[in-house]
Enzyme design. Structure first.
Site, PDB file in Angstrom:
ATOM      1  N   PRO A  39       0.841  -1.135   0.021  1.00 51.69           N
ATOM      2  CA  PRO A  39       0.092   0.034   0.227  1.00 51.69           C
ATOM      3  C   PRO A  39       0.709   1.021   0.030  1.00 51.69           C
ATOM      4  O   PRO A  39       1.553   1.506   1.042  1.00 51.69           O
ATOM      5  CB  PRO A  39      -0.715  -0.092   1.262  1.00 51.69           C
ATOM      6  CG  PRO A  39      -0.166  -1.072   2.218  1.00 51.69           C
ATOM      7  CD  PRO A  39       0.829  -1.986   1.188  1.00 51.69           C
ATOM      8  N   ASP A  95       6.088   2.077   1.948  1.00 51.26           N
ATOM      9  CA  ASP A  95       5.074   1.130   2.242  1.00 51.26           C
ATOM     10  C   ASP A  95       4.357   1.255   3.532  1.00 51.26           C
ATOM     11  O   ASP A  95       4.886   1.282   4.554  1.00 51.26           O
ATOM     12  CB  ASP A  95       5.854  -0.043   2.288  1.00 51.26           C
ATOM     13  CG  ASP A  95       4.993  -1.386   2.316  1.00 51.26           C
ATOM     14  OD1 ASP A  95       3.833  -1.172   2.617  1.00 51.26           O
ATOM     15  OD2 ASP A  95       5.553  -2.587   2.199  1.00 51.26           O
ATOM     16  N   HIS A  96       2.965   1.566   3.492  1.00 51.27           N
ATOM     17  CA  HIS A  96       2.418   1.956   4.667  1.00 51.27           C
ATOM     18  C   HIS A  96       1.926   0.752   5.650  1.00 51.27           C
ATOM     19  O   HIS A  96       1.998   0.929   6.855  1.00 51.27           O
ATOM     20  CB  HIS A  96       1.018   2.452   4.455  1.00 51.27           C
ATOM     21  CG  HIS A  96       0.617   3.598   5.295  1.00 51.27           C
ATOM     22  ND1 HIS A  96       1.077   3.473   6.686  1.00 51.27           N
ATOM     23  CD2 HIS A  96      -0.243   4.542   5.066  1.00 51.27           C
ATOM     24  CE1 HIS A  96       0.595   4.696   7.213  1.00 51.27           C
ATOM     25  NE2 HIS A  96      -0.432   5.264   6.505  1.00 51.27           N
ATOM     26  N   ARG A  97       2.585  -0.641   5.432  1.00 51.40           N
ATOM     27  CA  ARG A  97       2.492  -1.527   6.250  1.00 51.40           C
ATOM     28  C   ARG A  97       3.580  -1.487   6.820  1.00 51.40           C
ATOM     29  O   ARG A  97       3.846  -1.948   8.299  1.00 51.40           O
ATOM     30  CB  ARG A  97       2.629  -2.879   5.332  1.00 51.40           C
ATOM     31  CG  ARG A  97       1.508  -3.153   4.454  1.00 51.40           C
ATOM     32  CD  ARG A  97       1.693  -4.419   3.639  1.00 51.40           C
ATOM     33  NE  ARG A  97       2.875  -4.393   2.917  1.00 51.40           N
ATOM     34  CZ  ARG A  97       3.287  -5.263   2.014  1.00 51.40           C
ATOM     35  NH1 ARG A  97       2.721  -6.695   1.874  1.00 51.40           N
ATOM     36  NH2 ARG A  97       4.714  -5.206   1.420  1.00 51.40           N
TER      37      ARG A  97
END
Length: 457
Positions: A252, A428-430
């Site tokens: 994401p 990467d929003h993870r």
């Protein structure tokens, strides 16, 4: 005697499954030695030269330039014993009388039901035997089969053309003289609507259809096919496309932007270029940006981490393998500067210059493009201000460095002309939260706006 060996396309250590043949350096009949370069191939990321594993004479090239070959498929045949004598011809096998066989002409059925072939004997002419099923009924005794009667070809069937039916079974209503007139004038009665009683088509209807102007379709005189060209998707373009799709639809992405006054950085660059230590060194804004990224990553290690879905872990790395996106004639490649966090500004500048030169020549090795931790893409060299970069697969952050322009900027309450640059960070929003991504981008911007604060890191 001659010994023929086929050399299969090897896996060039980066786990790829195929490669394209670029250039053959040998041809059939050439003598080759061990480790002599025989072919240049293009993998998904680089051009690689393959050495010959044997000495001998090339007998056949099994792949053409431009052909895509899978790993493990033979690409060349080499005779490793070209001076050896040919093997003596084997004597024809003689069947023993005790076995109930004897020699005969090719194709004749021999005693025992076998058919003589060029070498040895073929299968028996009878049907193959199969083991009977346990629950099957006992087989009936074999019947004596009479010699088959000569086969007479049946007469060819006579095909009678079926009458053509009107669409939907509709038959237009018209008198015989009108039908004859329509036939003579080439008018399709099915296309007419009768004006007579009960929808009967009249002579006037036919004559009106003939006199009516016929619309001529407009046909373009330009053939679009002559102004198009198709290029096969392979090599670097194919690998890049697959990597971008995998990254875009797996991680994401979040992208943040920052506009920075880099005038102090450009002034420091001008002073260092005149310093004896940096004489002859190509000191570019990219080198300053790379140093700022490395320093900022120390304070926000999440941007240098990796999401491991298989192990359900986040892997934090205490080293920086800095990727630099480079445009080459073969497409986009991202070679790495190994252990960039251990380099000084001068060492970074030299490494970046060497990396760019090798990449432009298409000589970047596959090993130099693996296992990066964070990437910079310098879109500013194309005059572009900013963009939304896509993560390199396996990484959690990528920074886009935009063009540096003279622009009006407020300094101490006054408008002055300054060197302005835009930064764009995708992460990467993870792995990276908004606060962490913002902090990292702000640190990079601060280091470019005032390089002197690096001593506080």
């Amino acid at each position: 005697m001659p010994q023929y060996k086929q050399f299969p396309l090897p896996d060039t250590a980066e786990g790829l499954t195929e490669a394209d043949i670029l250039t053959w350096h040998v041809k059939p009949g050439d003598t080759v030695t061990v480790n002599q370069i025989i072919v240049e191939i293009e993998t998904a990321k680089a051009a690689v030269e393959l050495p010959c594993p044997w000495a001998g004479v090339v007998t056949e090239l099994l792949a053409e330039p431009g052909q895509t070959v899978e790993v493990g498929v033979p690409i060349i045949t080499i005779d490793t014993d070209p001076g050896g004598a040919a093997a003596p011809a084997a004597p024809a096998p003689v069947a023993a009388e005790a076995n109930g066989t004897s020699s005969g002409k090719i194709g004749e059925e021999m005693p025992g039901g076998r058919i003589a072939t060029l070498v040895g004997y073929g299968p028996k002419s009878g049907a193959a035997k199969r083991r009977a099923r346990k629950d099957a009924a006992p087989a009936a005794p074999a019947a004596v089969v009479a010699p088959p009667a000569p086969v007479v070809a049946p007469p060819a069937p006579v095909v009678v053309a079926a009458p053509v039916q009107a669409p939907g079974g509709y038959v237009p209503l018209a008198k015989p003289p009108v039908r004859k007139l329509a036939k003579d004038l080439g008018v399709d009665l099915h296309a007419l609507t009768g004006s007579g009683p009960g929808g009967v088509i009249t002579r006037e209807d036919v004559e009106t259809a003939v006199s009516a102007p016929v619309a001529t379709p407009v046909v373009s005189s330009v053939d679009n096919g002559t102004r198009e060209r198709r290029v096969p998707i392979k090599g670097v373009r194919k690998a890049t496309a697959q990597a971008m799709v995998d990254s875009a639809f797996t991680a994401p992405h979040v992208t943040e932007f920052l506009t920075v006054d880099v005038t102090p950085m450009m002034e420091l660059r001008a002073r260092l270029k005149n310093a004896p230590e940096f004489r002859g060194v190509k000191l570019t804004p990219l080198a300053f940006c790379a140093k700022a990224v490395i320093l900022a990553a120390r304070r926000t290690p999440d941007v240098n981490a990796t999401w491991d879905s298989a192990a359900n872990e986040i892997v934090y790395k205490d080293y920086v393998h800095l990727g630099i996106a480079a445009a080459t004639p073969r497409g986009l490649v991202v070679p790495k500067v190994r252990d960039a966090d251990r380099m000084s500004l001068k060492e970074l500048a030299v490494a970046l210059d060497e990396l760019a030169t090798v990449a432009r020549d298409g000589k970047t090795s596959p090993a130099d493009m693996m296992n990066g931790t964070i990437t910079i893409t310098n879109v500013g060299v194309f005059g572009v201000d900013t963009g939304t970069p896509i993560l390199n697969p396996g990484e959690s952050a990528i920074l886009a460095l935009g063009a540096i322009r003279d622009m009006p900027w407020v300094v101490d309450g006054e408008i002055k002309v300054r060197k302005i640059c835009q930064l764009a960070l995708s992460f990467d929003h993870r792995v990276v939260d908004g606060q962490q991504g913002s902090q990292f981008l702000a640190d990079v911007g601060a280091l470019l706006a005032e390089p002197g604060i690096a001593i506080t890191y």
